[in-house]
Enzyme design. Structure first.
Site, PDB file in Angstrom:
ATOM      1  CG  ASP A 121      -2.089  -0.889   1.132  1.00  0.00           C
ATOM      2  OD1 ASP A 121      -2.370  -1.352   0.009  1.00  0.00           O
ATOM      3  OD2 ASP A 121      -2.740  -1.146   2.160  1.00  0.00           O
ATOM      4  CE  LYS A 143      -8.294  -0.845  -1.877  1.00  0.00           C
ATOM      5  NZ  LYS A 143      -9.324  -1.382  -0.967  1.00  0.00           N
ATOM      6  CG  MET A 254      -8.220   6.759   6.632  1.00  0.00           C
ATOM      7  SD  MET A 254      -8.929   5.179   6.103  1.00  0.00           S
ATOM      8  CE  MET A 254      -9.822   4.686   7.590  1.00  0.00           C
TER       9      MET A 254
END
Length: 342
Positions: A121, A143, A254
């Site tokens: 990642d 991502k 996030m």
């Protein structure tokens, strides 16, 4: 003892059965060496050492290799012994921590050294993977906000397919695989496919990134609990009310994109307007930055500072401890330096 040698253009003989020797073969080829392989002691002859500068003897459990060291000594060829590669056909989910190589665990480093393929990642420490996983195939499945070049189901399919092909697969993730990392889904997919899977826990950014900014998530007589929340999507009014009533520290991962909804929801739920809030961007990187305000003004402060992901939000009185913790750390570092000088 670790030694580094330039083997570019040199000939290396790797002795051991193919499965046990595959990691060494891959590593030496990646280093630029010409690799000869010897998979059975019955096929050995002294002439195979002609032009060879190094022999890597793999501990594959075959006692027939006893004659190899003496032959190397007679020919003046350096011999090194290496453990057998971990059996392939399995997946290991590895928590890479908040992004700095320094916080990789010993288990994470060991798993990477044994990897045939690494799916990584963007938030994992991937810049030195060619060194941490020498010779492994490195696949970026990272991502980014609003951009998922490889979907979750496709990542799971690729991992399973690679393991079934006989590879030792590492799925390297930022933070801890089981803290908003979809690690549980990946374990379930492997188990359903009959692929052996294990997990190496990582240092979660929920604790490490605030610490990098000098903010403890708990502090005596300030906060005796902390709650970790995903800010990927806006919370419900019920969730805002629950969080506001818990007390302690709230850590949001996030959460930059949903900060306006979070701040407004916590205010409606009764949280004080002057509650300290910190936005810690890019923890442990050279560009780490912390923006501090209160609940009433954090949205404006974050917009003015142009805060962006990746970032960790910290809400609670512990934010006020950041300065004193940094001062104490500096004092301890200075004391250590004076003791070393003595």
């Amino acid at each position: 003892m670790n030694l580094t040698a330039d083997l570019t253009g040199q000939t290396v003989l790797v002795a051991g059965n193919a499965a046990a020797a595959r990691r060494a073969v891959r590593r030496f080829r990646t280093s630029g060496a010409t690799v000869r392989t010897l998979t059975s002691p019955a096929d050995f002859s002294p002439g195979l050492l002609d032009g060879v500068v190094l022999v890597a003897a793999i501990d594959d459990g075959d006692g027939g290799w006893a004659a190899l060291p003496a032959a190397c000594r007679r020919h003046g060829v350096l011999l090194v012994r290496e453990p057998a590669a971990v059996p392939g056909g399995q997946v290991t989910l590895v928590g890479g921590g908040p992004g700095t190589e320094d916080l990789l665990t010993a288990g994470a480093l060991a798993a990477l050294r044994e990897a045939d393929v690494v799916f990584y990642d963007r938030l994992a420490p991937h810049r030195s993977l060619d060194r941490l996983a020498p010779g492994a195939e490195l696949v970026d499945v990272g991502k980014r906000p609003g951009h998922h070049p490889v979907g979750q189901s496709e990542i799971e399919r690729l991992m399973i397919e690679s393991a079934r092909a006989g590879n030792n697969v590492v799925r390297l993730k930022g933070g801890d695989p089981f803290v908003f990392g979809r690690g549980g889904e990946e374990v379930a997919s492997c188990a359903e496919a009959g692929v052996p899977v294990s997990v190496v826990s990582g240092v979660t950014s929920a604790i490490a990134v605030p610490a990098a900014a000098g903010i403890p998530v708990t502090h005596r007589e300030v906060s005796r609990m902390f709650t970790v929340v995903s800010g990927h999507a806006p919370l419900t009014e019920e969730e805002h009310t629950h969080l506001a009533g818990l007390g302690g520290t709230i850590v949001v991962l996030m959460g930059v994109g949903t900060l306006p909804q979070l701040a407004a929801g916590l205010r409606r739920a009764g949280m004080r307007a002057d509650m300290p809030v910190a936005v810690v961007e890019r923890g442990y990187s050279d560009s780490q930055r912390t923006t501090v305000s209160d609940l009433a003004d954090i949205v404006t402060a974050a917009a003015t500072a142009r805060c962006k992901s990746p970032a960790v939000l910290v809400i609670g009185e512990v934010v006020r401890q950041a300065g004193s913790c940094r001062e104490q750390a500096a004092q301890l570092a200075g004391l250590a330096g004076r003791l070393e000088a003595v």
